[in-house]
Every structure is written in structure tokens, then in C-alpha cells.
Design a protein around this motif. Structure first.
Motif, mmCIF file in Angstrom:
data_model
loop_
_atom_site.group_PDB
_atom_site.id
_atom_site.type_symbol
_atom_site.label_atom_id
_atom_site.label_comp_id
_atom_site.label_asym_id
_atom_site.label_seq_id
_atom_site.Cartn_x
_atom_site.Cartn_y
_atom_site.Cartn_z
ATOM 1 N N PRO A 1 83.746 107.797 30.685
ATOM 2 C CA PRO A 1 83.866 107.243 32.046
ATOM 3 C C PRO A 1 84.025 105.728 32.063
ATOM 4 N N PHE A 2 83.324 105.037 31.174
ATOM 5 C CA PHE A 2 83.418 103.579 31.129
ATOM 6 C C PHE A 2 84.765 103.130 30.582
ATOM 7 N N ILE A 3 85.307 103.903 29.634
ATOM 8 C CA ILE A 3 86.650 103.606 29.137
ATOM 9 C C ILE A 3 87.663 103.707 30.272
ATOM 10 N N GLY A 4 87.532 104.759 31.098
ATOM 11 C CA GLY A 4 88.415 104.906 32.247
ATOM 12 C C GLY A 4 88.284 103.756 33.221
ATOM 13 N N ALA A 5 87.060 103.280 33.451
ATOM 14 C CA ALA A 5 86.842 102.170 34.387
ATOM 15 C C ALA A 5 87.502 100.892 33.876
ATOM 16 N N VAL A 6 87.353 100.612 32.587
ATOM 17 C CA VAL A 6 87.947 99.391 32.029
ATOM 18 C C VAL A 6 89.468 99.468 32.060
ATOM 19 N N LEU A 7 90.024 100.602 31.648
ATOM 20 C CA LEU A 7 91.482 100.732 31.648
ATOM 21 C C LEU A 7 92.041 100.675 33.058
ATOM 22 N N GLY A 8 91.317 101.252 34.020
ATOM 23 C CA GLY A 8 91.749 101.160 35.412
ATOM 24 C C GLY A 8 91.780 99.718 35.897
ATOM 25 N N THR A 9 90.769 98.937 35.503
ATOM 26 C CA THR A 9 90.750 97.523 35.879
ATOM 27 C C THR A 9 91.912 96.772 35.246
ATOM 28 N N VAL A 10 92.225 97.085 34.003
ATOM 29 C CA VAL A 10 93.349 96.434 33.321
ATOM 30 C C VAL A 10 94.662 96.762 34.014
ATOM 31 N N VAL A 11 94.830 98.012 34.443
ATOM 32 C CA VAL A 11 96.046 98.396 35.162
ATOM 33 C C VAL A 11 96.192 97.579 36.446
ATOM 34 N N ILE A 12 95.092 97.394 37.163
ATOM 35 C CA ILE A 12 95.127 96.572 38.382
ATOM 36 C C ILE A 12 95.520 95.137 38.042
ATOM 37 N N MET A 13 94.967 94.611 36.949
ATOM 38 C CA MET A 13 95.305 93.247 36.533
ATOM 39 C C MET A 13 96.791 93.127 36.198
ATOM 40 N N ILE A 14 97.368 94.174 35.604
ATOM 41 C CA ILE A 14 98.784 94.127 35.244
ATOM 42 C C ILE A 14 99.672 94.219 36.479
ATOM 43 N N LEU A 15 99.352 95.145 37.382
ATOM 44 C CA LEU A 15 100.208 95.372 38.548
ATOM 45 C C LEU A 15 100.085 94.269 39.595
ATOM 46 N N PHE A 16 98.927 93.620 39.644
ATOM 47 C CA PHE A 16 98.698 92.582 40.654
ATOM 48 C C PHE A 16 98.262 91.294 39.956
ATOM 49 N N PRO A 17 99.206 90.586 39.362
ATOM 50 C CA PRO A 17 98.846 89.393 38.579
ATOM 51 C C PRO A 17 98.169 88.300 39.391
ATOM 52 N N GLN A 18 98.398 88.261 40.702
ATOM 53 C CA GLN A 18 97.778 87.212 41.507
ATOM 54 C C GLN A 18 96.262 87.342 41.556
ATOM 55 N N ILE A 19 95.749 88.544 41.294
ATOM 56 C CA ILE A 19 94.297 88.703 41.201
ATOM 57 C C ILE A 19 93.745 87.803 40.099
ATOM 58 N N VAL A 20 94.497 87.665 39.027
ATOM 59 C CA VAL A 20 94.084 86.816 37.915
ATOM 60 C C VAL A 20 94.449 85.359 38.168
ATOM 61 N N LEU A 21 95.591 85.116 38.806
ATOM 62 C CA LEU A 21 96.154 83.770 38.855
ATOM 63 C C LEU A 21 95.799 82.961 40.090
ATOM 64 N N PHE A 22 95.302 83.616 41.159
ATOM 65 C CA PHE A 22 95.140 82.845 42.397
ATOM 66 C C PHE A 22 94.090 81.737 42.253
ATOM 67 N N LEU A 23 93.023 82.015 41.507
ATOM 68 C CA LEU A 23 91.956 81.019 41.376
ATOM 69 C C LEU A 23 92.415 79.789 40.570
ATOM 70 N N PRO A 24 93.027 79.956 39.382
ATOM 71 C CA PRO A 24 93.511 78.751 38.692
ATOM 72 C C PRO A 24 94.628 78.050 39.440
ATOM 73 N N ASN A 25 95.504 78.798 40.134
ATOM 74 C CA ASN A 25 96.558 78.170 40.924
ATOM 75 C C ASN A 25 95.980 77.354 42.072
ATOM 76 N N TRP A 26 94.872 77.852 42.636
ATOM 77 C CA TRP A 26 94.240 77.159 43.769
ATOM 78 C C TRP A 26 93.490 75.908 43.328
ATOM 79 N N LEU A 27 92.777 76.027 42.212
ATOM 80 C CA LEU A 27 91.938 74.915 41.761
ATOM 81 C C LEU A 27 92.721 73.896 40.924
ATOM 82 N N MET A 28 93.835 74.332 40.309
ATOM 83 C CA MET A 28 94.587 73.431 39.430
ATOM 84 C C MET A 28 96.035 73.368 39.886
#
Length: 428
Positions: free
Chosen positions: A401-428
Motif C-alpha cells: 500500500p505504501f509503494i502505491g501511495a509513493v508511486l501515485g504521488t510521483v505520477v501527480i508530480m510528473i503530470l502537474f509539474p507546477q506543483i513542484v515548481l510554483f514555490l521556487p518560481n514564486w520565491l526566486m
């Protein structure tokens, strides 16, 4: 082809019950005995010795000792009490508390293996005593160390930024949101598993502000412990390995002179237990050096990367394929080795494909670190299972179950890159 046979040999030896360290060592060493191999036999010994010369690896025994000292100093008890107050009212209260504590201390050492070893000692033993299965506790604590890959200070992000000429400041800022997402995903998964297993909450109701404040004051020095480490590492006062030495000194002072629970007898017991843990864990890590060298010498990573990166043109599809390739290699090779080997190869390619290197860096570090927590040769998995004395079969089943949770989070990070990038883009 030879590398595949070496892997099959290792898995076969493990399946018939041989200790993991010797199975990996025999499989890796056998490569140098083949007639088609033109490397001298002494290379196998040299690779084992080379692994022991890694300065960041010093963090592992230091943080194992720290975990044992914390158990006898009163720091662990107070941190657990505060975490239990904050999350104990949820299903599987102690397990939820352990994830919060993993998030709080996840970046302390900068090493997922060191954090897994420390938290198995600090949290795993109390969880088993309270009725959680060793496999569940081990899987939760080992995979909880994935937070180390994203929340700074992350050794992997520093190496990635240096080798790929990517802003380390942007990588650190970008890691905060993925770290929070992984924490939420693991807590949600724990809640589902706890409901099915009947793991009851530790508390009957959510805490009041007065209760939180009371536990905070009672455990002030314990709460201050991870703060000192994080501030010291972030401002360059010491490296992660040096942070382990500082943390040991801090635990000794707090345990002996402030909480007055750490007696000389408990200190001796902590050192003896640490010797047992280090002997078991380091033998696995040392023998894995030969195995990893065989994989890299046979150019397995380069061959797979060349095929994946030349056959695909769509950026999203390309990123998914590369991530699958990184996930598989992460199960076979230590994360730091993969980062140093593949970053110069992959960063120019993904940049040319229009993928932000900061976005890719967070995804890459999450996956290669995650590989060390999964079968067949995950070092974090071996470490936690050894400390908690749970079988690899039970660990693997409980980890699904934890493997599924981590891989699901990674898929979200891949499909929605702004989730990762909005904070550094905003602060820098």
C-alpha cells in the motif's frame, strides 16, 4: 546478459535462505571469476573497501548510535508523546505519529538509510510492543524515509545540482511541497490500513491547545533537538556526518544533565546495541558495493538510458519512461551512485526535451531513493528488517500500500509539474 545472471544468482541465494549480505557478496564476486571477465580478482575486494571509504556513509553508524541513545535519554519518549498528542486521535495513532515524526526529522541526516536505521530504533520497537506487526512497522518507517529525498538538506539534491549545473537553492525550495505531499499520502494510506486492521487511535478525541502546549513545554529540549540539527546543516555549521556527532553529544547532555534519565549503564547498553546493528548493516552495504560495480561496469544504466531517450519524443511519455528506468535501477544500485552516474547523462537530454531540470531533479531523487526501500536489494529495507527482526516477505507484503501511495504521488508530480515548481518560481 551477464548482469542478469548475476542478479538471478543473488535472488536465488536469498530465496534458499542464505543471509542477504553473503548472497549479494557471492553474486557480485562471482562476476570477477568468469573466464570472460578481464578484471583482476582483487577488484572485488577493492570495491568492498572503496564503499567503506565514503565520508557520508559515516552518518549511518552515528545515527544508529543516536537512535539507541535517544531511547535511553528521554528524548524519544517526549517526542513520541508530542507526536501522539497531535496525531494520536487518528486511526492507527502511533503509526500516524511516526509519519509526523519522520517528516519532522526526515532531513536531519540527509540520508534515507541513516534515517531508517535511527527511526527503526526510535519508533519501530515501541510500535511492535503496542501490537503493530513488525512487517507493517518496518515498511512504514523505511518508506517514510522517502521524505529525506525531497525535504532539505538532501545529499542527493546537492549532488544532482552540482553535477547537473542546476540551482541547489531552487531544488531545496522545490522539495518542500513534494515532501508535504508524500507525508499526506503516507498518512492517508496508514489510515486506510489501520481501519482494516483494527488499529485503534491512541486518543479518543483531537487535542486541545492546552494539551499541545503542555506536551510542548514538557518536551522542549526534545523538540529543540531536530531544530538544532536542521539549522546547523542549513547554515553550513556542519555536514550531515558531523551533525550525527553533534546530535550524539546533544543527546548525552540532555539525557544525563537535563532529563537525568541517561545513566552510564544505559550509555553502555546503547553502544553495545549499536555495535550489533552496525556489524549487520555495514556488512550488507559493503558487499553491495561489488554488486553495484558489476551493474555499472556492464554499462546497464547507460544502455537502458540510450534506448529510452532516443526512442521517444513526447516530453511526458519520455519522463514516464525515464522514471520507470530509474525506479528499476534504484532497486539495484545505491541512490548516490545513480545520481553521480546518470545526472550528467540525463539532464542535458531532458532539458533539450523541454522538461525543467528542477522538476526532473525532484522526481529523480524520489524514485532512486525509493528503490532502496523495495525488494530485491533495497538497503533501507535490509536495515529496518534487520533491526526489527522481520522477514523480507512480510515487509514486502506490508509495503505494497505504501509503494502505491509513493508511486501515485510521483505520477501527480510528473503530470502537474507546477506543483513542484510554483514555490521556487514564486520565491526566486
Amino acid at each position: 546478459m551477464i548482469s542478469v545472471l548475476i542478479l538471478v544468482l543473488a535472488l536465488t541465494l536469498i530465496a534458499i535462505g542464505m543471509p542477504v549480505a553473503f548472497a549479494i557478496g557471492i553474486a557480485g564476486t562471482s562476476y570477477f571469476l568468469l573466464p570472460s571477465t578481464f578484471l583482476p580478482d582483487s577488484t572485488a575486494v577493492q570495491r568492498i573497501v572503496a564503499v567503506s571509504q565514503s565520508f557520508p556513509l559515516l552518518a549511518v553508524p552515528l545515527f544508529i548510535l543516536l537512535g539507541n541513545l535517544m531511547n535511553g535519554s528521554g528524548i524519544t519518549e517526549r517526542l513520541l508523546r508530542l507526536a501522539s498528542t497531535l496525531a494520536g486521535w487518528m486511526r492507527g495513532g502511533l503509526a500516524q505519529s511516526s509519519i509526523l515524526l519522520s517528516a519532522l526529522m526526515g532531513g536531519v541526516s540527509g540520508s534515507a538509510v541513516a534515517d531508517a536505521a535511527m527511526q527503526a530504533r526510535v519508533l519501530g520497537v515501541p510500535m511492535v510492543k503496542r501490537g503493530y506487526s513488525p512487517g507493517f512497522a518496518g515498511a512504514l518507517l523505511a518508506i517514510g524515509g522517502i521524505i529525506t529525498a525531497t525535504i532539505p538538506p538532501s545529499l542527493g539534491l546537492i549532488l544532482y545540482g552540482y553535477l547537473g549545473e542546476v540551482s541547489i537553492g531552487r531544488l531545496f525550495i522545490a522539495g518542500i511541497v513534494p515532501g508535504a505531499l508524500l507525508t499526506v499520502a503516507l498518512m492517508a494510506t496508514t489510515a486506510v490500513v489501520a481501519r482494516r486492521r483494527g488499529y485503534v487511535p491512541e486518543k479518543e478525541r483531537p487535542p486541545t491547545l492546552a494539551e499541545v502546549w503542555h506536551d510542548f513545554v514538557q518536551g522542549f529540549w526534545a523538540v529543540l533537538f531536530p531544530v538544532w540539527l536542521l539549522v546547523g546543516i542549513r547554515f553550513g555549521l556542519f555536514t550531515p556526518s558531523e551533525a550525527g556527532a553533534f546530535a550524539i553529544l546533544y543527546a548525552l547532555i540532555v539525557g544525563m544533565f537535563i532529563y537525568r534519565e541517561l545513566t552510564p549503564r544505559r550509555v553502555l547498553d546503547a553502544f553495545l546495541q549499536t555495535l550489533n546493528d552496525i556489524g549487520m548493516i555495514m556488512l550488507i552495504i559493503l558487499f553491495s558495493g561489488t554488486f553495484g560495480y558489476v551493474i555499472t561496469f556492464e554499462r546497464v544504466p547507460q544502455d537502458i538510458a540510450a534506448f529510452a531517450l532516443t526512442a521517444l519524443t513526447d516530453p511526458t511519455v519520455l519522463l514516464f519512461v525515464v522514471c520507470g528506468f530509474l525506479l528499476v535501477l534504484g532497486m539495484l544500485i545505491e541512490a548516490t551512485v545513480l545520481v553521480m552516474l546518470l545526472t550528467p547523462i540525463l539532464v542535458p537530454v531532458i532539458t533539450a526535451a523541454g522538461i525543467d531540470p528542477v522538476h526532473f531533479g525532484l522526481v529523480m531523487m524520489t524514485l532512486v531513493t525509493f528503490g532502496g526501500m523495495t525488494p530485491p536489494v533495497g538497503v533501507s529495507m535490509f536495515t529496518v528488517c534487520g533491526i526489527l527482526r522481520c522477514s523480507y516477505r512480510d515487509y514486502t507484503i506490508e509495503a505494497l500500500p505504501f509503494i502505491g501511495a509513493v508511486l501515485g504521488t510521483v505520477v501527480i508530480m510528473i503530470l502537474f509539474p507546477q506543483i513542484v515548481l510554483f514555490l521556487p518560481n514564486w520565491l526566486m
